[in-house]
Design a protein around this motif. Structure first.
Motif, short mmCIF file in Angstrom:
data_model
loop_
_atom_site.label_atom_id
_atom_site.label_comp_id
_atom_site.label_asym_id
_atom_site.label_seq_id
_atom_site.Cartn_x
_atom_site.Cartn_y
_atom_site.Cartn_z
N GLY A 1 -7.50 -1.16 5.94
CA GLY A 1 -6.80 -0.38 4.76
C GLY A 1 -5.62 -1.25 4.35
N VAL A 2 -4.58 -0.51 3.74
CA VAL A 2 -3.63 -1.01 3.02
C VAL A 2 -2.32 -1.08 4.05
CG1 VAL A 2 -1.78 -1.00 1.27
CG2 VAL A 2 -4.21 -0.60 0.79
N ASP A 3 -1.64 -2.38 4.50
CA ASP A 3 -0.57 -2.25 5.20
C ASP A 3 0.76 -1.53 4.68
OD1 ASP A 3 1.60 -2.94 6.99
OD2 ASP A 3 1.04 -4.90 7.43
N VAL A 4 1.18 -0.62 5.30
CA VAL A 4 2.41 0.19 4.55
C VAL A 4 3.51 -0.87 4.57
CG1 VAL A 4 1.33 2.31 5.48
CG2 VAL A 4 2.81 1.12 6.75
N ILE A 5 3.61 -1.71 5.41
CA ILE A 5 4.98 -2.56 5.52
C ILE A 5 4.96 -3.59 4.50
CG2 ILE A 5 6.34 -4.20 6.71
CD1 ILE A 5 6.32 -1.48 7.44
N THR A 6 3.69 -4.47 4.19
CA THR A 6 3.65 -5.53 3.18
C THR A 6 2.78 -5.06 2.11
OG1 THR A 6 1.50 -6.18 4.40
CG2 THR A 6 3.72 -7.02 5.38
N GLY A 7 2.07 -4.03 1.99
CA GLY A 7 1.08 -3.64 0.96
C GLY A 7 0.14 -4.57 0.85
N SER A 8 -0.42 -5.34 1.61
CA SER A 8 -1.57 -6.18 1.64
C SER A 8 -2.77 -5.56 2.04
CB SER A 8 -1.32 -7.43 2.41
OG SER A 8 -1.12 -7.14 3.85
N SER A 9 -3.99 -5.78 1.59
CA SER A 9 -5.24 -5.10 2.12
C SER A 9 -5.60 -5.77 3.31
CB SER A 9 -6.16 -4.94 1.07
OG SER A 9 -5.93 -4.41 -0.09
N ARG A 10 -6.27 -5.23 4.31
CA ARG A 10 -6.90 -5.70 5.49
C ARG A 10 -8.07 -5.13 5.95
NH1 ARG A 10 -1.96 -4.48 9.59
NH2 ARG A 10 -2.67 -2.55 8.90
N PHE A 11 -9.18 -6.06 6.03
CA PHE A 11 -10.54 -5.63 6.48
C PHE A 11 -11.23 -4.73 5.46
CE2 PHE A 11 -7.86 -6.31 10.54
CZ PHE A 11 -8.59 -7.48 10.95
N PHE B 1 -12.78 -6.07 2.63
CA PHE B 1 -14.22 -6.75 2.33
C PHE B 1 -14.43 -6.35 0.90
CE2 PHE B 1 -14.90 -5.48 6.88
CZ PHE B 1 -14.93 -6.58 7.46
N GLY B 2 -13.37 -6.42 0.14
CA GLY B 2 -13.23 -6.35 -1.30
C GLY B 2 -13.84 -5.00 -1.84
N THR B 3 -13.99 -3.90 -1.17
CA THR B 3 -14.36 -2.67 -1.36
C THR B 3 -13.47 -1.49 -1.44
OG1 THR B 3 -15.09 -1.78 0.68
CG2 THR B 3 -16.67 -3.09 -0.43
N THR B 4 -13.37 -0.77 -2.56
CA THR B 4 -12.40 0.29 -2.62
C THR B 4 -12.45 1.48 -1.64
OG1 THR B 4 -13.75 1.51 -4.13
CG2 THR B 4 -11.88 -0.25 -5.06
N ILE B 5 -13.78 1.63 -0.94
CA ILE B 5 -14.30 2.62 -0.08
C ILE B 5 -13.23 2.58 1.31
CG2 ILE B 5 -16.14 3.36 1.30
CD1 ILE B 5 -17.97 2.40 -0.62
N LEU B 6 -13.04 1.20 1.69
CA LEU B 6 -12.44 1.09 3.05
C LEU B 6 -10.45 0.90 2.61
CD1 LEU B 6 -14.66 -1.55 4.59
CD2 LEU B 6 -14.40 0.68 5.31
N SER B 7 -10.31 0.83 1.42
CA SER B 7 -8.79 0.67 1.05
C SER B 7 -8.14 1.68 1.48
CB SER B 7 -8.80 0.54 -0.32
OG SER B 7 -9.06 1.64 -1.03
N GLY B 8 -8.65 2.79 1.56
CA GLY B 8 -7.73 4.00 2.10
C GLY B 8 -7.63 4.29 3.58
N GLY B 9 -8.34 3.30 4.36
CA GLY B 9 -8.43 3.22 5.94
C GLY B 9 -9.44 4.13 6.36
#
Length: 499
Positions: A180-190, A192-200
């Motif tokens: 998901g999105v790192d709450v400190i830096t705001g960068s996306s992690r793991f 894989f370019g999909t919005t499904i996993l952006s929410g963690g």
């Protein structure tokens, strides 16, 4: 903490609170009486209901489910030697021999009374120990919270039947917490370019899939029904001499259960055996243990029920679960907006006081329900699994879907059920994975805050509380590794002796 008993009783007599107490206790007894289901499953099934409740009824219904399953698990353990929950494993050692001897009624009475006494003892401890621990926890800042999260992770990861498997399970949970999105830096992690996993990865789908739905898959692949036997219950009454016999073993077991409950990662499964073994030291007839001893039965049931209040103490005051069920409860707390920790008593002092009183009262409710409905609860064992498990699966999908009204969470729950199935098959413990997900983000965020504020990780060892927690964490890992090696060496010697 100054207790406002007038406000406590007013909150306790609220119709919703009373109703939820009955729902939790009755549902817990039923869930506990079904081999394979547990308090974790019961709380997950309650999630769609909990969303609609205020804080006190939500806490009460979850605690009622927790306590009810502890007692309910003793019924199949006594009647068919199939513990309804892992915490009732030691109960079958003496309960089933008593049932075989035509003393099932007496065994059920002992289990009920011991369960209630253990629950009452832990409830009193919960009421008077939690505020002091919370006051101490107010001194926690980012370094202490990171050390605490690390401490909880090491304890939970080392609590499985296999140290390495527990550690692997905990690391998988930590990896999932990074999605998901790192709450400190705001960068996306793991993602894989999909919005499904952006929410963690959500806590609810993981809980539903890993515990409840995985158990349904296990049941589908194992079609054998638990044995049904007609029991001669005999008398449900104990003599005065028998009551005297079980008092001291129950006292020892209650203290053991409370202490083990407070220690994160232990739980009722460990407490029941430790209380069982320690009670032998004070039992009048230790030679009967394992052959139908009411002392051993009382000790095991009192110990596992005493962990309920004990396990709630670190959960409420520190946000660190004491066992697998409270790990699920932590996730449920987060979902309904309750943030466990020392500030909980400052923000919701009256509500917490009401909950403490309700926890004690629900033990008496279980006593009444157990006394009146013993023969009715036993009927649960006769429900065909072909009917029961599809109903459980339906509630699981509803619970996963109801959080955000999205099929995404239901699909996640299904995926985690497959993971949970293989974890159960290969005996990988699930609690470390749950705690890895929940405490992983807590550890990461507080470590980042520590480094941003203090510019050095050495502060973790210069602040007294965090230093102590870090040292204990290291000691826990070393001790667990030593125990694992020692057990392996013993097994190797045993195999060499046999050959």
């Amino acid at each position: 903490m100054n207790y406002d008993f007038a406000a406590m009783f007013a909150g306790l007599t609220d119709p919703t609170t009373i109703g939820m107490m009955l729902v939790g206790c009755i549902g817990g007894i039923i869930i506990g009486a079904i081999p394979g289901l547990s308090g974790s499953t019961g709380i997950i099934l309650l999630l769609p209901l909990i969303y609609k409740l205020d804080m006190v009824p939500a806490l009460v219904v979850m605690a009622g489910m927790f306590c009810g399953t502890m007692y309910g698990g003793s019924l199949p353990a006594i009647l068919i030697q199939a513990p309804g929950t892992p915490s009732a494993a030691a109960t079958s050692l003496n309960g089933y021999p008593l049932a075989q001897a035509g003393k099932a009624g007496k065994a059920i009475t002992v289990a009920l009374v011991a369960s209630v006494i253990g629950g009452l003892a832990s409830g009193v401890c919960l009421m008077f120990v939690s505020p002091f621990l919370a006051r101490f926890a107010l001194k926690f800042q980012a370094p202490e919270y990171f050390a605490l999260a690390l401490f909880g992770l090491t304890l939970i990861a080392s609590s499985g039947c296999n140290f390495i498997k527990g550690l692997i399970s905990g690391f998988v949970g930590l990896l999932l917490s990074c999605i998901g999105v790192d709450v400190i830096t705001g960068s996306s992690r793991f993602t894989f370019g999909t919005t499904i996993l952006s929410g963690g990865v959500g806590v609810l789908p993981l809980l539903v899939g890993l515990f409840a739905m995985a158990q349904v898959l296990i049941d589908v692949t194992n079609r054998s029904e638990p044995p049904r036997q007609e029991k001669n219950f005999g008398s449900f009454m104990l003599s005065l001499e028998e009551w005297k016999m079980i008092l001291l073993p129950m006292l020892v077991a209650a203290v053991t259960g409370i202490v083990i409950g407070i220690a994160p990662g232990a739980g009722g499964a460990i407490a029941c055996f430790m209380g069982y073994e320690l009670s032998k030291k004070v039992a009048r007839r230790p030679d009967l243990y394992g052959k139908g001893s009411i002392e051993g039965l009382a000790a095991s049931e009192c110990a596992n029920n005493a962990t309920t209040g004990g396990a709630m103490i670190p959960l409420i005051t520190l946000g660190v679960p004491g066992d697998a069920v409270t790990a699920v409860m932590l996730g449920a707390f987060m979902l309904v907006g309750i943030k466990p920790g020392p500030t909980l008593f400052q923000e919701y002092g009256t509500e917490m006081q009401t909950f403490f009183l309700a926890f004690i009262v629900m033990q008496l409710v279980i006593l009444v329900l157990g006394g009146l409905g013993t023969r009715l609860w036993i009927k649960i064992l006769s429900i065909p699994r072909s009917i029961l498990m599809p109903a459980v699966l339906l509630f699981c999908f509803l619970g996963a879907y109801s959080l955000a009204g999205s099929t995404r969470d239901a699909v996640f729950a299904l995926a985690f059920s497959i993971l949970g199935y293989f974890m159960k098959k290969f005996q990988y413990p699930a609690p470390p994975l749950i705690l890895g997900l929940i405490l992983g983000s807590m550890a990461e965020q507080n470590l980042n805050r520590t480094l941003m504020i203090h510019q050095s990780w050495t502060v973790l060892f210069t602040r007294p509380i965090s230093a102590v927690l870090m040292i204990i964490s290291v000691f826990t890992v070393v001790w667990s590794m030593t125990e694992a090696l020692r057990t392996k060496m013993k097994e190797k010697k045993r195999n060499e002796t046999k050959s």
